[in-house]
Design a protein around this motif. Structure first.
Motif, PDB file in Angstrom:
ATOM      1  N   PRO A 182      96.617 -13.186  13.896  1.00 14.95           N
ATOM      2  CA  PRO A 182      96.090 -12.691  15.170  1.00 14.95           C
ATOM      3  C   PRO A 182      96.623 -13.531  16.319  1.00 14.95           C
ATOM      4  CG  PRO A 182      94.419 -13.927  13.984  1.00 14.95           C
ATOM      5  CD  PRO A 182      95.576 -13.778  13.051  1.00 14.95           C
ATOM      6  N   HIS A 183      96.991 -12.887  17.420  1.00 13.97           N
ATOM      7  CA  HIS A 183      97.504 -13.650  18.561  1.00 13.97           C
ATOM      8  C   HIS A 183      96.331 -14.231  19.351  1.00 13.97           C
ATOM      9  CE1 HIS A 183      99.634 -13.940  22.645  1.00 13.97           C
ATOM     10  NE2 HIS A 183      99.985 -14.976  21.897  1.00 13.97           N
ATOM     11  N   ALA A 184      95.918 -15.402  18.937  1.00 14.71           N
ATOM     12  CA  ALA A 184      94.783 -16.112  19.539  1.00 14.71           C
ATOM     13  C   ALA A 184      94.986 -17.588  19.269  1.00 14.71           C
ATOM     14  CB  ALA A 184      93.465 -15.624  18.926  1.00 14.71           C
ATOM     15  N   PRO A 185      94.321 -18.463  20.040  1.00 15.48           N
ATOM     16  CA  PRO A 185      94.465 -19.895  19.778  1.00 15.48           C
ATOM     17  C   PRO A 185      94.019 -20.248  18.363  1.00 15.48           C
ATOM     18  CG  PRO A 185      93.358 -19.504  21.876  1.00 15.48           C
ATOM     19  CD  PRO A 185      93.436 -18.176  21.185  1.00 15.48           C
ATOM     20  N   LEU A 186      94.632 -21.265  17.803  1.00 17.82           N
ATOM     21  CA  LEU A 186      94.177 -21.759  16.510  1.00 17.82           C
ATOM     22  C   LEU A 186      92.753 -22.301  16.630  1.00 17.82           C
ATOM     23  CD1 LEU A 186      97.333 -23.688  15.253  1.00 17.82           C
ATOM     24  CD2 LEU A 186      96.402 -21.564  14.295  1.00 17.82           C
ATOM     25  N   PRO A 187      91.985 -22.224  15.560  1.00 16.89           N
ATOM     26  CA  PRO A 187      90.638 -22.799  15.594  1.00 16.89           C
ATOM     27  C   PRO A 187      90.667 -24.289  15.945  1.00 16.89           C
ATOM     28  CG  PRO A 187      90.945 -21.433  13.645  1.00 16.89           C
ATOM     29  CD  PRO A 187      92.287 -21.556  14.286  1.00 16.89           C
ATOM     30  N   GLU A 188      89.592 -24.737  16.541  1.00 17.85           N
ATOM     31  CA  GLU A 188      89.483 -26.142  16.938  1.00 17.85           C
ATOM     32  C   GLU A 188      89.763 -27.048  15.746  1.00 17.85           C
ATOM     33  OE1 GLU A 188      89.288 -28.909  19.750  1.00 17.85           O
ATOM     34  OE2 GLU A 188      88.807 -26.804  20.159  1.00 17.85           O
ATOM     35  N   GLY A 189      90.649 -28.007  15.953  1.00 16.01           N
ATOM     36  CA  GLY A 189      90.977 -28.965  14.912  1.00 16.01           C
ATOM     37  C   GLY A 189      92.183 -28.604  14.078  1.00 16.01           C
ATOM     38  N   VAL A 190      92.521 -27.310  14.005  1.00  9.27           N
ATOM     39  CA  VAL A 190      93.652 -26.897  13.175  1.00  9.27           C
ATOM     40  C   VAL A 190      94.974 -27.284  13.833  1.00  9.27           C
ATOM     41  CG1 VAL A 190      94.838 -24.931  12.108  1.00  9.27           C
ATOM     42  CG2 VAL A 190      92.343 -25.041  12.123  1.00  9.27           C
ATOM     43  N   GLY A 191      95.043 -27.158  15.158  1.00  9.67           N
ATOM     44  CA  GLY A 191      96.276 -27.483  15.855  1.00  9.67           C
ATOM     45  C   GLY A 191      96.749 -28.902  15.605  1.00  9.67           C
ATOM     46  N   GLU A 192      95.797 -29.833  15.500  1.00  8.88           N
ATOM     47  CA  GLU A 192      96.164 -31.219  15.264  1.00  8.88           C
ATOM     48  C   GLU A 192      96.854 -31.401  13.916  1.00  8.88           C
ATOM     49  OE1 GLU A 192      93.464 -30.165  16.612  1.00  8.88           O
ATOM     50  OE2 GLU A 192      93.523 -31.122  18.591  1.00  8.88           O
ATOM     51  N   LEU A 193      96.557 -30.511  12.967  1.00  9.63           N
ATOM     52  CA  LEU A 193      97.173 -30.588  11.649  1.00  9.63           C
ATOM     53  C   LEU A 193      98.529 -29.909  11.603  1.00  9.63           C
ATOM     54  CD1 LEU A 193      94.034 -29.674   9.488  1.00  9.63           C
ATOM     55  CD2 LEU A 193      94.902 -31.961  10.027  1.00  9.63           C
ATOM     56  N   VAL A 194      98.766 -28.982  12.527  1.00  6.90           N
ATOM     57  CA  VAL A 194      99.958 -28.132  12.477  1.00  6.90           C
ATOM     58  C   VAL A 194     101.043 -28.608  13.433  1.00  6.90           C
ATOM     59  CG1 VAL A 194     100.812 -25.795  12.886  1.00  6.90           C
ATOM     60  CG2 VAL A 194      98.602 -26.137  11.761  1.00  6.90           C
TER      61      VAL A 194
END
Length: 236
Positions: A109-121
């Motif tokens: 889905p074109h939406a921001p990653l869930p909180e905390g996931v971006g730091e892992l990716v």
């Protein structure tokens, strides 16, 4: 949408249906998800329905698609492929192994990653290439989600050839955006993934394509057997 990212010799099939009629699965497939929650069964069944449509387009009789470790689809001899599913979109892409060595597609889905996931990716170097909070929305595009999808496609190319894990931080991805030729209806472009962990089975850099349309992000990476020194596809 996946078909826009891959060359014509790759057979693609997609659907936005959330479920398929009972009986769609082969018995051995149904056994694999017999104890799964309904969402998991729907994802499994709709992706395989797409796979069988793609098989027919290659002139193949539809067969069961079981899976190995890490959920890797097990294709008929002489076939490589990739499956993906997210809310609102399921797809399969298949090709003959004479044309494609390995193939990965992903939809999100074109939406921001869930909180905390971006730091892992998102790595620090990748974060520097983006603008906006959490390497997120920039110019109407949630680049963190596009990055996640691109790395999923890279993993799907990597794993069948190596049978080893590739962590998010072991691929460094840079994006390029095409000129807007569709009046804002969709955004698309290419990306390069530099592998920070190498393997003799793959080149050190993989090329891919991305597209955003109707609320879905799709990415694809393709490795040809006749181009081991530079993997990927730039032109569909």
């Amino acid at each position: 949408m996946i078909e826009r990212l891959l060359p014509a010799y790759v057979s693609c099939a997609a659907t936005r249906q959330e479920s398929v009629p009972d009986g769609t699965l082969f018995p051995e497939e149904a056994e694999l998800v017999a104890r799964s929650v309904p969402k998991r069964r729907n994802d499994f069944a709709t992706a395989r329905a797409c796979a069988r449509r793609a098989m027919r387009r290659l002139g193949l009789e539809p067969v069961a698609v079981l899976h190995g470790k890490r959920g890797m689809p097990l294709w008929p001899e002489g076939i490589v492929g990739s499956l993906t599913h997210c809310e609102g979109y399921r797809a399969a892409a298949l090709a003959r192994s004479a044309d494609v060595l390995s193939l990965g597609v992903d939809a999100e889905p074109h939406a921001p990653l869930p909180e905390g996931v971006g730091e892992l990716v998102v790595s620090p170097s990748e974060r520097e290439r983006f603008t906006g909070p959490r390497a997120g929305e920039a110019g109407g595009i949630h680049w963190d989600r596009v990055l996640f999808s691109a790395k999923e496609s890279v993993f799907k190319v990597w794993y069948p050839l190596t049978l080893t894990e590739l962590d998010f931080e072991e691929a460094d991805v840079a994006f390029h955006r095409d000129d807007d030729r569709e009046g804002g209806r969709a955004a698309q472009g290419t990306f390069t993934a530099r592998l920070l962990r190498t393997d003799p089975a793959l080149p050190p850099v993989l090329d891919g394509r991305w597209r955003i349309e109707d609320g879905i992000v799709a990415t694809a990476v393709l490795l040809r057997p006749d181009r081991p020194e530079a993997g990927g596809v730039q032109e569909p």
